[in-house]
Design a protein around this motif. Structure first.
Motif, PDB file in Angstrom:
ATOM      1  N   ALA A 124       0.826  -1.220   0.000  1.00 30.69           N
ATOM      2  CA  ALA A 124       0.000   0.000   0.000  1.00 30.69           C
ATOM      3  C   ALA A 124       0.853   1.260   0.000  1.00 30.69           C
ATOM      4  O   ALA A 124       0.441   2.293  -0.537  1.00 30.69           O
ATOM      5  N   ARG A 125       2.064   1.205   0.557  1.00 30.11           N
ATOM      6  CA  ARG A 125       2.918   2.387   0.647  1.00 30.11           C
ATOM      7  C   ARG A 125       3.826   2.554  -0.578  1.00 30.11           C
ATOM      8  O   ARG A 125       4.382   3.626  -0.787  1.00 30.11           O
ATOM      9  N   LEU A 126       4.020   1.488  -1.353  1.00 32.89           N
ATOM     10  CA  LEU A 126       4.939   1.558  -2.496  1.00 32.89           C
ATOM     11  C   LEU A 126       4.298   2.276  -3.682  1.00 32.89           C
ATOM     12  O   LEU A 126       3.083   2.216  -3.881  1.00 32.89           O
ATOM     13  N   GLU A 127       5.144   2.935  -4.482  1.00 31.94           N
ATOM     14  CA  GLU A 127       4.684   3.520  -5.744  1.00 31.94           C
ATOM     15  C   GLU A 127       4.554   2.382  -6.757  1.00 31.94           C
ATOM     16  O   GLU A 127       5.125   1.312  -6.596  1.00 31.94           O
ATOM     17  N   ASP A 128       3.808   2.648  -7.838  1.00 29.07           N
ATOM     18  CA  ASP A 128       3.646   1.620  -8.864  1.00 29.07           C
ATOM     19  C   ASP A 128       5.006   1.233  -9.429  1.00 29.07           C
ATOM     20  O   ASP A 128       5.774   2.091  -9.878  1.00 29.07           O
ATOM     21  N   SER A 129       5.290  -0.065  -9.376  1.00 27.58           N
ATOM     22  CA  SER A 129       6.565  -0.590  -9.863  1.00 27.58           C
ATOM     23  C   SER A 129       6.427  -2.104 -10.005  1.00 27.58           C
ATOM     24  O   SER A 129       5.471  -2.705  -9.492  1.00 27.58           O
ATOM     25  N   PRO A 130       7.379  -2.733 -10.695  1.00 25.10           N
ATOM     26  CA  PRO A 130       7.354  -4.195 -10.774  1.00 25.10           C
ATOM     27  C   PRO A 130       7.423  -4.849  -9.394  1.00 25.10           C
ATOM     28  O   PRO A 130       6.803  -5.886  -9.156  1.00 25.10           O
ATOM     29  N   LEU A 131       8.150  -4.216  -8.446  1.00 24.11           N
ATOM     30  CA  LEU A 131       8.243  -4.761  -7.094  1.00 24.11           C
ATOM     31  C   LEU A 131       6.871  -4.751  -6.427  1.00 24.11           C
ATOM     32  O   LEU A 131       6.459  -5.739  -5.814  1.00 24.11           O
ATOM     33  N   LYS A 132       6.146  -3.636  -6.564  1.00 25.46           N
ATOM     34  CA  LYS A 132       4.814  -3.536  -5.958  1.00 25.46           C
ATOM     35  C   LYS A 132       3.884  -4.593  -6.546  1.00 25.46           C
ATOM     36  O   LYS A 132       3.148  -5.252  -5.817  1.00 25.46           O
ATOM     37  N   GLN A 133       3.944  -4.779  -7.867  1.00 28.61           N
ATOM     38  CA  GLN A 133       3.094  -5.771  -8.522  1.00 28.61           C
ATOM     39  C   GLN A 133       3.437  -7.188  -8.041  1.00 28.61           C
ATOM     40  O   GLN A 133       2.547  -7.989  -7.761  1.00 28.61           O
ATOM     41  N   ALA A 134       4.731  -7.468  -7.918  1.00 29.23           N
ATOM     42  CA  ALA A 134       5.156  -8.798  -7.481  1.00 29.23           C
ATOM     43  C   ALA A 134       4.734  -9.061  -6.043  1.00 29.23           C
ATOM     44  O   ALA A 134       4.232 -10.146  -5.717  1.00 29.23           O
ATOM     45  N   LEU A 135       4.931  -8.069  -5.165  1.00 27.64           N
ATOM     46  CA  LEU A 135       4.537  -8.244  -3.766  1.00 27.64           C
ATOM     47  C   LEU A 135       3.024  -8.376  -3.632  1.00 27.64           C
ATOM     48  O   LEU A 135       2.522  -9.165  -2.825  1.00 27.64           O
ATOM     49  N   ALA A 136       2.271  -7.594  -4.420  1.00 22.58           N
ATOM     50  CA  ALA A 136       0.807  -7.679  -4.376  1.00 22.58           C
ATOM     51  C   ALA A 136       0.339  -9.070  -4.810  1.00 22.58           C
ATOM     52  O   ALA A 136      -0.567  -9.653  -4.196  1.00 22.58           O
ATOM     53  N   LYS A 137       0.975  -9.602  -5.822  1.00 25.22           N
ATOM     54  CA  LYS A 137       0.638 -10.951  -6.294  1.00 25.22           C
ATOM     55  C   LYS A 137       0.969 -11.987  -5.218  1.00 25.22           C
ATOM     56  O   LYS A 137       0.176 -12.912  -4.971  1.00 25.22           O
ATOM     57  N   LEU A 138       2.122 -11.826  -4.575  1.00 24.31           N
ATOM     58  CA  LEU A 138       2.516 -12.738  -3.506  1.00 24.31           C
ATOM     59  C   LEU A 138       1.521 -12.690  -2.355  1.00 24.31           C
ATOM     60  O   LEU A 138       1.084 -13.730  -1.851  1.00 24.31           O
ATOM     61  N   VAL A 139       1.135 -11.498  -1.939  1.00 25.60           N
ATOM     62  CA  VAL A 139       0.192 -11.344  -0.832  1.00 25.60           C
ATOM     63  C   VAL A 139      -1.144 -11.984  -1.194  1.00 25.60           C
ATOM     64  O   VAL A 139      -1.736 -12.725  -0.395  1.00 25.60           O
ATOM     65  N   ALA A 140      -1.628 -11.728  -2.405  1.00 23.63           N
ATOM     66  CA  ALA A 140      -2.912 -12.294  -2.838  1.00 23.63           C
ATOM     67  C   ALA A 140      -2.842 -13.821  -2.867  1.00 23.63           C
ATOM     68  O   ALA A 140      -3.771 -14.507  -2.412  1.00 23.63           O
ATOM     69  N   HIS A 141      -1.746 -14.333  -3.359  1.00 25.84           N
ATOM     70  CA  HIS A 141      -1.570 -15.784  -3.429  1.00 25.84           C
ATOM     71  C   HIS A 141      -1.536 -16.387  -2.024  1.00 25.84           C
ATOM     72  O   HIS A 141      -2.184 -17.405  -1.755  1.00 25.84           O
ATOM     73  N   GLN A 142      -0.771 -15.760  -1.128  1.00 27.62           N
ATOM     74  CA  GLN A 142      -0.656 -16.282   0.243  1.00 27.62           C
ATOM     75  C   GLN A 142      -1.985 -16.181   0.996  1.00 27.62           C
ATOM     76  O   GLN A 142      -2.320 -17.079   1.760  1.00 27.62           O
ATOM     77  N   ARG A 143      -2.754 -15.130   0.769  1.00 27.68           N
ATOM     78  CA  ARG A 143      -4.040 -15.002   1.436  1.00 27.68           C
ATOM     79  C   ARG A 143      -5.024 -16.048   0.920  1.00 27.68           C
ATOM     80  O   ARG A 143      -5.876 -16.534   1.659  1.00 27.68           O
ATOM     81  N   GLY A 144      -4.878 -16.410  -0.353  1.00 28.62           N
ATOM     82  CA  GLY A 144      -5.744 -17.440  -0.930  1.00 28.62           C
ATOM     83  C   GLY A 144      -5.442 -18.835  -0.386  1.00 28.62           C
ATOM     84  O   GLY A 144      -6.297 -19.707  -0.389  1.00 28.62           O
ATOM     85  N   ARG A 145      -4.230 -19.051   0.109  1.00 25.89           N
ATOM     86  CA  ARG A 145      -3.808 -20.359   0.632  1.00 25.89           C
ATOM     87  C   ARG A 145      -4.201 -20.567   2.085  1.00 25.89           C
ATOM     88  O   ARG A 145      -4.257 -21.679   2.564  1.00 25.89           O
ATOM     89  N   SER A 146      -4.400 -19.498   2.817  1.00 27.58           N
ATOM     90  CA  SER A 146      -4.624 -19.651   4.254  1.00 27.58           C
ATOM     91  C   SER A 146      -6.076 -19.847   4.587  1.00 27.58           C
ATOM     92  O   SER A 146      -6.912 -20.168   3.893  1.00 27.58           O
TER      93      SER A 146
END
Length: 146
Positions: A124-146
Motif C-alpha cells: 500500500a505504501r509503495l509507488e507503482d513498480s514491478p516490485l509492488k506488482q510482485a509483492l501484491a501478487k505474492l500477498v494475494a496468493h498467500q491469502r488465498g492459501r490460508s
C-alpha cells in the motif's frame, strides 16, 4: 551354541581366510583412494581389485572414467609412495543398477499471517513498480492459501 567372533568363522577355512584378507586389502586400497583422489570423484568411483600390480577402479559412468584416467600418473605415484606395489591402473565403467528417484518437489513455504499483513501494508505504501506488482501478487496468493 556359544557366540563366536566373526574372525573365528572367517578363519575356519582357507578359502574364507583368503576372501577376508582380500576384502581387507580392497578396503585399505579404497581408504587410500579416498585420501588421494579429489573428493567429487571418490563418490563416483571405487577400488575393485589389485591383481599383478594393476589397480582396477570402477567408475559410475564414462565421464568419471575419463577424469580418473587423467589422474593415473598422480594416483600411481601416491600409491607407490605409500608402499603399495601398483605398477598400472585400469578403470572400468560399471553403471549402477539402482534407479534414482526424481527429487521430490520442495514444499512451498507458507508465510505467517503477520508477515502477509506486513507485506500488504508495504504494498500500500509503495509507488507503482514491478516490485509492488510482485509483492501484491505474492500477498494475494498467500491469502488465498490460508
Amino acid at each position: 551354541m556359544p557366540a563366536h567372533k566373526i574372525d573365528f568363522y572367517l578363519n575356519s577355512s582357507n578359502s574364507l581366510r583368503q576372501l577376508a584378507n582380500e576384502a581387507r586389502r580392497i578396503a585399505e586400497l579404497q581408504q587410500v583412494f579416498l585420501q588421494i583422489a579429489p573428493q567429487p570423484l571418490t563418490q563416483a568411483c571405487s577400488v575393485r581389485q589389485l591383481r599383478a600390480g594393476t589397480l582396477v577402479l570402477l567408475a559410475e559412468n564414462a565421464a568419471i572414467a575419463a577424469k580418473i584416467k587423467q589422474l593415473f600418473p598422480r594416483l600411481l605415484t601416491d600409491y607407490q609412495k605409500l608402499g603399495w606395489q601398483v605398477t598400472s591402473i585400469k578403470v572400468e565403467v560399471q553403471v549402477s543398477e539402482t534407479v534414482q528417484q526424481p527429487a521430490a518437489a520442495p514444499a512451498r513455504a507458507r508465510l505467517s499471517i503477520e508477515t502477509i499483513d506486513n507485506l500488504g501494508r508495504l504494498v500500500a505504501r509503495l509507488e507503482d513498480s514491478p516490485l509492488k506488482q510482485a509483492l501484491a501478487k505474492l500477498v494475494a496468493h498467500q491469502r488465498g492459501r490460508s
